[in-house]
Design a protein around this motif. Sequence first.
Motif, mmCIF file in Angstrom:
data_model
loop_
_atom_site.group_PDB
_atom_site.id
_atom_site.type_symbol
_atom_site.label_atom_id
_atom_site.label_comp_id
_atom_site.label_asym_id
_atom_site.label_seq_id
_atom_site.Cartn_x
_atom_site.Cartn_y
_atom_site.Cartn_z
ATOM 1 N N THR A 224 0.826 -1.206 0.000
ATOM 2 C CA THR A 224 0.000 0.000 0.000
ATOM 3 C C THR A 224 0.864 1.263 0.000
ATOM 4 O OG1 THR A 224 -1.579 -1.245 1.346
ATOM 5 C CG2 THR A 224 -1.963 1.107 1.129
ATOM 6 N N THR A 225 2.040 1.148 0.578
ATOM 7 C CA THR A 225 2.935 2.305 0.687
ATOM 8 C C THR A 225 3.640 2.619 -0.632
ATOM 9 O OG1 THR A 225 3.325 1.794 3.022
ATOM 10 C CG2 THR A 225 4.925 3.232 1.930
ATOM 11 N N LEU A 226 4.058 1.590 -1.347
ATOM 12 C CA LEU A 226 4.872 1.776 -2.557
ATOM 13 C C LEU A 226 4.205 2.662 -3.621
ATOM 14 C CD1 LEU A 226 6.460 -1.766 -2.910
ATOM 15 C CD2 LEU A 226 7.659 0.373 -2.455
ATOM 16 N N PRO A 227 2.925 2.435 -3.975
ATOM 17 C CA PRO A 227 2.330 3.313 -4.993
ATOM 18 C C PRO A 227 2.189 4.757 -4.523
ATOM 19 C CG PRO A 227 0.661 1.878 -4.052
ATOM 20 C CD PRO A 227 1.982 1.382 -3.563
ATOM 21 N N CYS A 228 1.978 4.950 -3.215
ATOM 22 C CA CYS A 228 1.907 6.325 -2.687
ATOM 23 C C CYS A 228 3.229 7.051 -2.931
ATOM 24 C CB CYS A 228 1.598 6.305 -1.193
ATOM 25 S SG CYS A 228 0.050 5.485 -0.766
ATOM 26 N N VAL A 229 4.339 6.361 -2.620
ATOM 27 C CA VAL A 229 5.656 6.951 -2.856
ATOM 28 C C VAL A 229 5.876 7.176 -4.338
ATOM 29 C CG1 VAL A 229 8.144 6.608 -2.572
ATOM 30 C CG2 VAL A 229 6.577 5.854 -0.780
ATOM 31 N N SER A 230 5.432 6.218 -5.147
ATOM 32 C CA SER A 230 5.669 6.304 -6.591
ATOM 33 C C SER A 230 4.996 7.517 -7.212
ATOM 34 C CB SER A 230 5.159 5.023 -7.267
ATOM 35 O OG SER A 230 5.375 5.089 -8.658
ATOM 36 N N TYR A 231 3.701 7.725 -6.924
ATOM 37 C CA TYR A 231 3.034 8.837 -7.610
ATOM 38 C C TYR A 231 3.427 10.191 -7.029
ATOM 39 C CZ TYR A 231 -0.725 8.428 -4.024
ATOM 40 O OH TYR A 231 -1.448 8.352 -2.860
ATOM 41 N N GLN A 267 17.860 19.480 -11.542
ATOM 42 C CA GLN A 267 18.952 18.589 -11.938
ATOM 43 C C GLN A 267 18.747 17.151 -11.458
ATOM 44 O OE1 GLN A 267 22.875 20.116 -11.032
ATOM 45 N NE2 GLN A 267 22.270 22.213 -11.527
ATOM 46 N N HIS A 268 17.871 16.936 -10.464
ATOM 47 C CA HIS A 268 17.652 15.596 -9.915
ATOM 48 C C HIS A 268 16.372 14.943 -10.444
ATOM 49 C CE1 HIS A 268 20.548 17.025 -6.796
ATOM 50 N NE2 HIS A 268 20.937 15.767 -6.860
ATOM 51 N N ARG A 269 15.766 15.532 -11.465
ATOM 52 C CA ARG A 269 14.487 14.996 -11.946
ATOM 53 C C ARG A 269 14.609 13.577 -12.496
ATOM 54 N NH1 ARG A 269 12.320 19.631 -15.830
ATOM 55 N NH2 ARG A 269 14.557 19.684 -16.284
ATOM 56 N N LYS A 270 15.686 13.312 -13.215
ATOM 57 C CA LYS A 270 15.837 11.973 -13.803
ATOM 58 C C LYS A 270 15.922 10.904 -12.717
ATOM 59 C CE LYS A 270 19.801 10.590 -15.406
ATOM 60 N NZ LYS A 270 21.006 10.423 -16.242
ATOM 61 N N GLN A 271 16.729 11.158 -11.694
ATOM 62 C CA GLN A 271 16.871 10.185 -10.604
ATOM 63 C C GLN A 271 15.563 9.994 -9.847
ATOM 64 O OE1 GLN A 271 18.988 12.677 -11.202
ATOM 65 N NE2 GLN A 271 20.905 11.657 -11.702
ATOM 66 N N ILE A 272 14.829 11.096 -9.613
ATOM 67 C CA ILE A 272 13.543 10.995 -8.921
ATOM 68 C C ILE A 272 12.559 10.172 -9.743
ATOM 69 C CG2 ILE A 272 11.562 12.328 -8.078
ATOM 70 C CD1 ILE A 272 13.494 14.601 -7.434
ATOM 71 N N GLY A 273 12.561 10.387 -11.062
ATOM 72 C CA GLY A 273 11.661 9.630 -11.934
ATOM 73 C C GLY A 273 11.985 8.146 -11.957
ATOM 74 N N LEU A 274 13.270 7.806 -11.991
ATOM 75 C CA LEU A 274 13.657 6.389 -11.996
ATOM 76 C C LEU A 274 13.307 5.718 -10.671
ATOM 77 C CD1 LEU A 274 17.109 6.576 -13.825
ATOM 78 C CD2 LEU A 274 14.976 5.617 -14.702
ATOM 79 N N LEU A 275 13.421 6.441 -9.562
ATOM 80 C CA LEU A 275 13.008 5.880 -8.273
ATOM 81 C C LEU A 275 11.494 5.697 -8.220
ATOM 82 C CD1 LEU A 275 15.321 7.815 -5.789
ATOM 83 C CD2 LEU A 275 15.384 5.387 -6.334
ATOM 84 N N SER A 276 10.761 6.606 -8.870
ATOM 85 C CA SER A 276 9.306 6.450 -8.958
ATOM 86 C C SER A 276 8.954 5.166 -9.706
ATOM 87 C CB SER A 276 8.699 7.664 -9.666
ATOM 88 O OG SER A 276 7.330 7.455 -9.942
ATOM 89 N N PHE A 277 9.645 4.925 -10.809
ATOM 90 C CA PHE A 277 9.407 3.691 -11.580
ATOM 91 C C PHE A 277 9.794 2.456 -10.763
ATOM 92 C CE2 PHE A 277 11.438 0.490 -14.377
ATOM 93 C CZ PHE A 277 10.274 0.002 -14.968
ATOM 94 N N CYS A 279 9.679 2.065 -7.497
ATOM 95 C CA CYS A 279 8.626 1.807 -6.506
ATOM 96 C C CYS A 279 7.386 1.219 -7.174
ATOM 97 C CB CYS A 279 8.269 3.096 -5.772
ATOM 98 S SG CYS A 279 9.572 3.716 -4.689
ATOM 99 N N ALA A 280 7.038 1.725 -8.364
ATOM 100 C CA ALA A 280 5.873 1.210 -9.080
ATOM 101 C C ALA A 280 6.084 -0.243 -9.498
ATOM 102 C CB ALA A 280 5.589 2.079 -10.304
ATOM 103 N N ALA A 281 7.305 -0.564 -9.961
ATOM 104 C CA ALA A 281 7.603 -1.946 -10.348
ATOM 105 C C ALA A 281 7.538 -2.881 -9.141
ATOM 106 C CB ALA A 281 8.987 -2.008 -11.009
ATOM 107 N N LEU A 282 8.067 -2.421 -8.004
ATOM 108 C CA LEU A 282 7.969 -3.229 -6.779
ATOM 109 C C LEU A 282 6.509 -3.433 -6.379
ATOM 110 C CD1 LEU A 282 10.802 -1.975 -4.393
ATOM 111 C CD2 LEU A 282 10.660 -4.150 -5.582
ATOM 112 N N HIS A 283 5.705 -2.399 -6.525
ATOM 113 C CA HIS A 283 4.275 -2.497 -6.209
ATOM 114 C C HIS A 283 3.602 -3.560 -7.070
ATOM 115 C CE1 HIS A 283 0.130 -1.542 -5.461
ATOM 116 N NE2 HIS A 283 -0.052 -1.066 -6.683
ATOM 117 N N ALA A 284 3.971 -3.615 -8.357
ATOM 118 C CA ALA A 284 3.396 -4.627 -9.255
ATOM 119 C C ALA A 284 3.783 -6.032 -8.805
ATOM 120 C CB ALA A 284 3.865 -4.366 -10.687
#
Length: 362
Positions: A224-231, A267-277, A279-284
């Motif tokens: 339940t936590t992972l998608p919250c962090v992801s979005y 400058q950190h947008r790419k890293q934040i986006g990859l961490l979002s992905f 978390c989403a993959a772990l959620h799946a």
Amino acid sequence: GVLGSGDFARSLAVRLVCSGFKVVVGSRNPKRKASLFPAAAEVTFQAEAVKKADVIFVAIFREHYSTLCDLADVLAGKILVDVSNNTEISHHKESNAEYLASLFPACTVVKGFNVVSAWTLQSGARDGNKQVLICSNNQEAKRTVAEIAQVMGFTPVDMGCMSSACEIENIPLRLLPAWKIPISLALGLFLCFFTYNLIRQVIHPYIREQKNKLYKIPIEVVNTTLPCVSYVMLSLVYLPGVLAACSQLYYGTKYRRFPDWLDQWLQHRKQIGLLSFFCAALHAVYSLCLPMRRSHRYLLIETAVKQAVEKKMTIWVEEEVWRMEIYISVGIIALGLLSLLAITSLPSIANSLNWREFSFIQ
């Protein structure tokens, strides 16, 4: 010439020989070390190797530089390429290259090849970082070493004068410098959402109804936590762009410098986006594992027993079925779109796209 007989010296000699250079290796024990080097490379004593070469790669530790002082007269006028690294960032006041230059003032010292691993040298530039960072106070010496790097299949990058050597030596020791802030942000969000979901799904039912639901912590609460962090992380990828656009509109120019906090965020947008992905993959994956749990099987059996006791032929609810089917379908599509964003943010993929293609995907 190559002074040293360690892993890096051997890999360097192999790569130089494969690139068509005549290589002579200087070692304190040439007979014992000769079998470790390619047959085309001549392995001899250090003094003999120094006499035969104009460009010499010093592939020994900083602590052993002083052992070469006896060769100072022979080394005079030679180009010494310092390839060493330290074990800690800024371990010494001066860089290894500057220390080597102070020991041999009659030589021209060039810092280079320290950011290239022994594995990359053996396998070629195709399997590693192609850039070779070079710095020196002598332009001609830098040009010579850069030409050698190009012939070896690498891309030389001029980092300026010798004062840049310390920065170059620190590069291999840095541990994901661009990821520290994004990872800290992701962990902070995870802890906040995990605490909230723990209270909501475990602690609250126990206090109100005396129900023990601690079994939910490893899988359900985390899932339940992972998608919250992801979005939230995904929203943090695009929010700074909006703030930057508002700033430009407010000041009426795009040439005004952004505040430091916004500049760092952009400058950190790419890293934040990859961490979002991530978390989403772990959620799946966690979601796919939900039906595999023993607790889920017990609940199914318990539901079936209650249905039998109450003599219900079916508990099918059309609205709930459709809601769940659509919910999962939209989730799969969302994960697919997020995967596309993550893949196109990788440098190797992004470099193959023009600006219009990248903007279209975004």
